[in-house]
Design a protein around this motif. Sequence first.
Motif, PDB file in Angstrom:
ATOM      1  N   ASP A 163       7.375   9.751  -3.883  1.00  0.00           N
ATOM      2  CA  ASP A 163       8.813   9.980  -4.009  1.00  0.00           C
ATOM      3  C   ASP A 163       9.495   9.015  -4.966  1.00  0.00           C
ATOM      4  OD1 ASP A 163       8.624  12.028  -2.127  1.00  0.00           O
ATOM      5  OD2 ASP A 163       8.865  10.626  -0.455  1.00  0.00           O
ATOM      6  N   GLY A 164       8.697   8.248  -5.711  1.00  0.00           N
ATOM      7  CA  GLY A 164       9.277   7.325  -6.687  1.00  0.00           C
ATOM      8  C   GLY A 164      10.066   6.208  -6.064  1.00  0.00           C
ATOM      9  N   PHE A 165      11.180   5.852  -6.704  1.00  0.00           N
ATOM     10  CA  PHE A 165      11.973   4.713  -6.238  1.00  0.00           C
ATOM     11  C   PHE A 165      12.537   4.957  -4.846  1.00  0.00           C
ATOM     12  CE2 PHE A 165      16.014   2.442  -5.807  1.00  0.00           C
ATOM     13  CZ  PHE A 165      15.579   1.143  -6.021  1.00  0.00           C
ATOM     14  N   GLY A 174       0.813  -1.210   0.000  1.00  0.00           N
ATOM     15  CA  GLY A 174       0.000   0.000   0.000  1.00  0.00           C
ATOM     16  C   GLY A 174       0.843   1.254   0.000  1.00  0.00           C
ATOM     17  N   ALA A 175       1.908   1.250   0.802  1.00  0.00           N
ATOM     18  CA  ALA A 175       2.784   2.425   0.866  1.00  0.00           C
ATOM     19  C   ALA A 175       3.608   2.571  -0.407  1.00  0.00           C
ATOM     20  CB  ALA A 175       3.697   2.326   2.087  1.00  0.00           C
ATOM     21  N   ALA A 176       4.070   1.451  -0.965  1.00  0.00           N
ATOM     22  CA  ALA A 176       4.926   1.504  -2.148  1.00  0.00           C
ATOM     23  C   ALA A 176       4.181   2.010  -3.374  1.00  0.00           C
ATOM     24  CB  ALA A 176       5.516   0.118  -2.420  1.00  0.00           C
ATOM     25  N   PHE A 177       2.913   1.617  -3.518  1.00  0.00           N
ATOM     26  CA  PHE A 177       2.152   2.014  -4.702  1.00  0.00           C
ATOM     27  C   PHE A 177       1.543   3.418  -4.585  1.00  0.00           C
ATOM     28  CE2 PHE A 177       2.068  -2.601  -5.573  1.00  0.00           C
ATOM     29  CZ  PHE A 177       2.467  -2.566  -6.901  1.00  0.00           C
ATOM     30  N   THR A 178       1.586   3.987  -3.395  1.00  0.00           N
ATOM     31  CA  THR A 178       1.008   5.320  -3.218  1.00  0.00           C
ATOM     32  C   THR A 178       2.059   6.375  -2.892  1.00  0.00           C
ATOM     33  OG1 THR A 178       0.559   4.846  -0.865  1.00  0.00           O
ATOM     34  CG2 THR A 178      -1.210   4.400  -2.458  1.00  0.00           C
ATOM     35  N   THR A 179       3.319   5.994  -2.814  1.00  0.00           N
ATOM     36  CA  THR A 179       4.361   6.972  -2.512  1.00  0.00           C
ATOM     37  C   THR A 179       4.522   7.977  -3.645  1.00  0.00           C
ATOM     38  OG1 THR A 179       6.681   7.255  -1.880  1.00  0.00           O
ATOM     39  CG2 THR A 179       6.186   5.504  -3.462  1.00  0.00           C
ATOM     40  N   TRP A 210      12.217   2.490  -1.667  1.00  0.00           N
ATOM     41  CA  TRP A 210      13.395   2.000  -0.945  1.00  0.00           C
ATOM     42  C   TRP A 210      13.306   2.321   0.542  1.00  0.00           C
ATOM     43  CZ3 TRP A 210      16.762  -1.540  -1.019  1.00  0.00           C
ATOM     44  CH2 TRP A 210      17.947  -1.453  -0.264  1.00  0.00           C
ATOM     45  N   ASP A 211      12.769   3.480   0.874  1.00  0.00           N
ATOM     46  CA  ASP A 211      12.572   3.827   2.287  1.00  0.00           C
ATOM     47  C   ASP A 211      11.617   2.837   2.955  1.00  0.00           C
ATOM     48  OD1 ASP A 211      14.255   5.985   2.083  1.00  0.00           O
ATOM     49  OD2 ASP A 211      12.647   7.449   1.729  1.00  0.00           O
ATOM     50  N   GLU A 212      10.580   2.436   2.222  1.00  0.00           N
ATOM     51  CA  GLU A 212       9.637   1.459   2.781  1.00  0.00           C
ATOM     52  C   GLU A 212      10.300   0.099   2.970  1.00  0.00           C
ATOM     53  OE1 GLU A 212       6.627   1.824   3.977  1.00  0.00           O
ATOM     54  OE2 GLU A 212       6.644   3.969   3.545  1.00  0.00           O
ATOM     55  N   VAL A 213      11.160  -0.286   2.029  1.00  0.00           N
ATOM     56  CA  VAL A 213      11.888  -1.558   2.165  1.00  0.00           C
ATOM     57  C   VAL A 213      12.769  -1.532   3.419  1.00  0.00           C
ATOM     58  CG1 VAL A 213      13.667  -3.030   1.133  1.00  0.00           C
ATOM     59  CG2 VAL A 213      11.852  -2.075  -0.296  1.00  0.00           C
ATOM     60  N   GLN A 214      13.430  -0.401   3.647  1.00  0.00           N
ATOM     61  CA  GLN A 214      14.287  -0.279   4.823  1.00  0.00           C
ATOM     62  C   GLN A 214      13.486  -0.299   6.118  1.00  0.00           C
ATOM     63  OE1 GLN A 214      16.384   3.372   3.499  1.00  0.00           O
ATOM     64  NE2 GLN A 214      18.268   2.155   3.543  1.00  0.00           N
ATOM     65  N   ASP A 215      12.239   0.130   6.054  1.00  0.00           N
ATOM     66  CA  ASP A 215      11.371   0.045   7.231  1.00  0.00           C
ATOM     67  C   ASP A 215      10.780  -1.353   7.396  1.00  0.00           C
ATOM     68  OD1 ASP A 215      11.805   2.704   7.812  1.00  0.00           O
ATOM     69  OD2 ASP A 215      10.016   3.403   6.750  1.00  0.00           O
ATOM     70  N   LEU A 216      10.504  -2.033   6.278  1.00  0.00           N
ATOM     71  CA  LEU A 216       9.895  -3.360   6.322  1.00  0.00           C
ATOM     72  C   LEU A 216      10.857  -4.408   6.883  1.00  0.00           C
ATOM     73  CD1 LEU A 216       7.572  -5.316   5.642  1.00  0.00           C
ATOM     74  CD2 LEU A 216       8.545  -5.506   3.328  1.00  0.00           C
ATOM     75  N   ALA A 217      12.121  -4.334   6.498  1.00  0.00           N
ATOM     76  CA  ALA A 217      13.095  -5.345   6.929  1.00  0.00           C
ATOM     77  C   ALA A 217      13.203  -5.439   8.455  1.00  0.00           C
ATOM     78  CB  ALA A 217      14.461  -5.063   6.299  1.00  0.00           C
ATOM     79  N   PRO A 218      13.365  -4.320   9.183  1.00  0.00           N
ATOM     80  CA  PRO A 218      13.362  -4.420  10.652  1.00  0.00           C
ATOM     81  C   PRO A 218      12.022  -4.913  11.197  1.00  0.00           C
ATOM     82  CG  PRO A 218      14.283  -2.317   9.959  1.00  0.00           C
ATOM     83  CD  PRO A 218      13.673  -2.948   8.741  1.00  0.00           C
ATOM     84  N   GLY A 219      10.931  -4.547  10.516  1.00  0.00           N
ATOM     85  CA  GLY A 219       9.621  -5.027  10.954  1.00  0.00           C
ATOM     86  C   GLY A 219       9.514  -6.534  10.855  1.00  0.00           C
ATOM     87  N   TRP A 220      10.018  -7.100   9.764  1.00  0.00           N
ATOM     88  CA  TRP A 220      10.014  -8.559   9.620  1.00  0.00           C
ATOM     89  C   TRP A 220      10.925  -9.222  10.653  1.00  0.00           C
ATOM     90  CZ3 TRP A 220      10.071  -9.550   3.594  1.00  0.00           C
ATOM     91  CH2 TRP A 220       8.732  -9.517   3.127  1.00  0.00           C
ATOM     92  N   ALA A 221      12.073  -8.585  10.925  1.00  0.00           N
ATOM     93  CA  ALA A 221      12.973  -9.135  11.943  1.00  0.00           C
ATOM     94  C   ALA A 221      12.306  -9.112  13.313  1.00  0.00           C
ATOM     95  CB  ALA A 221      14.275  -8.338  11.970  1.00  0.00           C
TER      96      ALA A 221
END
Length: 286
Positions: free
Chosen positions: A156-158, A149-154, A162-173
Amino acid sequence: MSETGVIHDIGYQRYEGPRLGRAAAINALYVHGLRAAFGLGRSAKAKIFPWLVAGITVLVAVIIAAVKSQIPDFTFGYVDFDDNMSWLIIFFVAILAPALVSRDIRSGVLPLYFSRPLRAADYVVAKFLAMVTAVWLLLGVPQFIMFLGAAFTTKDGFSGVWDEVQDLAPGWAYSLLWALLFTSIGLLVASLTGKQAFAAGGIVAIFLMTAPVVGVLSVLPSSAANHMAGLASPMTLISGVGSWALGSQIGLDLGRYGPIYGIEAFCLIAASLLLLLARYRKVASL
């Protein structure tokens, strides 16, 4: 008159196919445990609770994704999702752990499992990994929905993706930490009895009865007791690790004791697994 014995051939044949060994046995137990976690291959009644919990977590994730798409300043993150779903995870673990191990004790199939070639450690590993995977999926899939949801509505483009990916990784951990700790405690308690109701009640009691202790310690006049209050309950222990390692806010001031939360979490998981292994080695030796 002499008696003679007669051998009758009734068609039984020796198995001459491949013998898959321990790895295949562990994999079979793992797959069976993961399927059982969500009621697959079981009655419709067994599917109600796990899919209800999964539906609630997914619904919450969809709502959060929708709100974040409309309100860019909405700060509810992936780590916050785990903390807010903690009560659902408790009850999910309380139902799942007895279903994975208490039923085997009650039905008396453990001696058959351990006859050959499966060992006690193999059984523990398979059940532990199955339950960790189930709990992680319960948290990780909704987090991925939030990410989409965040990636498709951002806007700021790529760089925004990428910021969402960096937030998702700690969330998964962080979700993995929840899964590891809750699974180790849940399986240990469930392995002590063949009665699923007693096992479920014991698991819930451990989490609920330790929560008031945190409240008492957090209001004592000692600052050290306030900082370390979260160590008294598994839920606040995990949240404390998240606060120390990921910077999440849990309402407790850890002070300089953050590393102690990480050490206790590691020791609690390791101790629970060692006790669980000792429990099943004792069963296997009977």
